[in-house]
Structures are given as C-alpha cells and as structure tokens.
Design a protein around this motif. Structure first.
Motif, short mmCIF file in Angstrom:
data_model
loop_
_atom_site.label_atom_id
_atom_site.label_comp_id
_atom_site.label_asym_id
_atom_site.label_seq_id
_atom_site.Cartn_x
_atom_site.Cartn_y
_atom_site.Cartn_z
N LYS A 242 32.41 45.58 42.28
CA LYS A 242 31.46 44.53 41.90
C LYS A 242 30.77 43.89 43.10
CE LYS A 242 33.08 44.81 37.65
NZ LYS A 242 32.30 45.44 36.57
N LYS A 243 31.45 43.92 44.26
CA LYS A 243 30.89 43.23 45.42
C LYS A 243 31.16 44.03 46.68
CE LYS A 243 30.84 38.82 47.87
NZ LYS A 243 31.42 37.48 48.00
N SER A 244 30.14 44.15 47.52
CA SER A 244 30.29 44.85 48.80
C SER A 244 31.32 44.14 49.67
CB SER A 244 28.93 44.89 49.52
OG SER A 244 29.04 45.49 50.78
N GLY A 245 32.16 44.92 50.34
CA GLY A 245 33.20 44.34 51.19
C GLY A 245 34.52 44.11 50.48
N ASN A 246 34.52 44.28 49.16
CA ASN A 246 35.76 44.16 48.41
C ASN A 246 36.56 45.46 48.49
OD1 ASN A 246 35.17 41.57 47.64
ND2 ASN A 246 35.12 41.97 45.44
N GLY A 247 37.84 45.37 48.14
CA GLY A 247 38.69 46.54 47.96
C GLY A 247 39.38 46.44 46.62
#
Length: 203
Positions: free
Chosen positions: A147-152
């Motif tokens: 859903k969001k860039s930089g998430n894991g």
C-alpha cells in the motif's frame, strides 16, 4: 520481534480458566486476533468484553492504560495472536475498539482487517499499517501489492503450507519481505491460513 514498526507478534495459548492479570502499556498499538475459544478483556477505560474467532480487537495504549485478559471457559483453551505495533507518534489518547468480521470474506482471497483509516475495512491504528487474513484452497493464488512505498510485509502462516515467490513456508513459519512493490502467494495445501502485516520499515 521488531520488524520495522512491528514490535512483537505473540502466538499465545491460554489454558482453561487462566489468563494475564492487570498490567500496564503505553505508546503502543495492540491488536488481538482470537483463533480459538473466548477471551475476556477488561481495561482501565471501563471496557469489559469477550472476543472470539472472527473478532478483531485494537487498543491504542497512548498515554497509558492497564488491562487484563482471561480465558472465559473452564473446558476449552484459548489461542490468540497479540500484535504490538509502534504508533506514528507518542502521547495519543488511549482508545479501544472491537469489531466482528465475516469469515466468508477471506475465503480464497485476502480480507483487510486493519488499516490507518477508520471505515476502510477492519479496525484502524495510529500507523501506516495494513493487515490482511486469508484462507485458501490448494492451488489458489493471490497477488499482494504493498500500500505504501518503503513498507515491508511480515507473513505469518497460521495453518497449512504456502509458496511466496518461490519460497515454501509451513505452518507457524514467519517470513519478512521488503524493498518490493508486491509478491505472489499460492496455497500448497488445502485450507491454508495466512496473516499479512504490512508496516513501515524505517522504525
């Protein structure tokens, strides 16, 4: 422990009539997911409730709460997940919520059970986090897009066997994924059950 903003994943077993006495928390988003049995909850905000499979409970501990959890039954154990997520900032007012979800909505697909937004499916938390649960027949696959860039995403296999982009996972395995836009999940056994927890990694 400590996969990005995911602080703790507790896979708990509570014997008949047993539980956790009153204890404090602060500045943590605490999510409980019952798997079997009935868990009785009470807290310093005046909430007294019972949660069971299909329910999702969330507490924003914020500036400070105390709570207790007990197995309500004398003839059946309780199994539940309690997950701690760091909030986006300290000092939020304490908050409690509990909802019941339709288990059929996670059959051969991912059901969103948590997000940062009230009314967006499931409970909400003070963090850019999204949780999904799914039950899959053998051979069924789904694609998950972050859903969001930089998430894991931390994957926890509750039951059965699954394959994620070529890696085989078995019951109670955990698997961390980051620096990607998405991945493919496929059930290798019947009635596979999987929890996906997407959280910010820069925590």
């Amino acid at each position: 422990m400590h996969f990005g903003a995911l602080r703790v994943l507790n896979d708990d077993y509570v014997a008949e009539g047993m539980g956790f006495g009153t204890h404090p928390h602060s500045d943590m988003e605490i999510i409980s997911i019952p798997l079997e049995g009935d868990l009785e909850h009470s807290d310093s905000m005046g909430n007294v409730s019972v949660i069971k499979k299909g329910d999702i409970q969330v507490m924003s501990a914020g500036t400070g709460i105390t709570h207790s959890e007990y197995n309500k039954n004398r003839d059946q154990a309780v199994k539940f997940l309690q997950i701690w997520v760091f909030p986006n900032q300290k000092g939020h007012p304490p908050r409690y919520d509990q909802i019941s979800l339709n288990l059929a909505d996670r059959r051969n697909r991912l059901q969103q059970i948590l997000s940062p937004n009230a009314g967006d499916g499931g409970v909400w938390v003070h963090q850019e986090a999204w949780f999904h649960l799914g039950n899959f027949d053998k051979g069924v696959g789904v694609e998950y897009l972050l859903k969001k860039s930089g998430n894991g995403v931390y994957v926890f296999v509750l039951k059965g066997d699954v394959n994620i982009d070529g890696t085989e996972l078995n019951e109670r395995d955990g698997f961390g994924i980051w620096e990607t836009d998405g991945f493919k999940l496929e059930a290798l056994s019947g009635d596979a059950e999987v929890l996906l927890m997407e959280v910010p990694m820069n925590w």
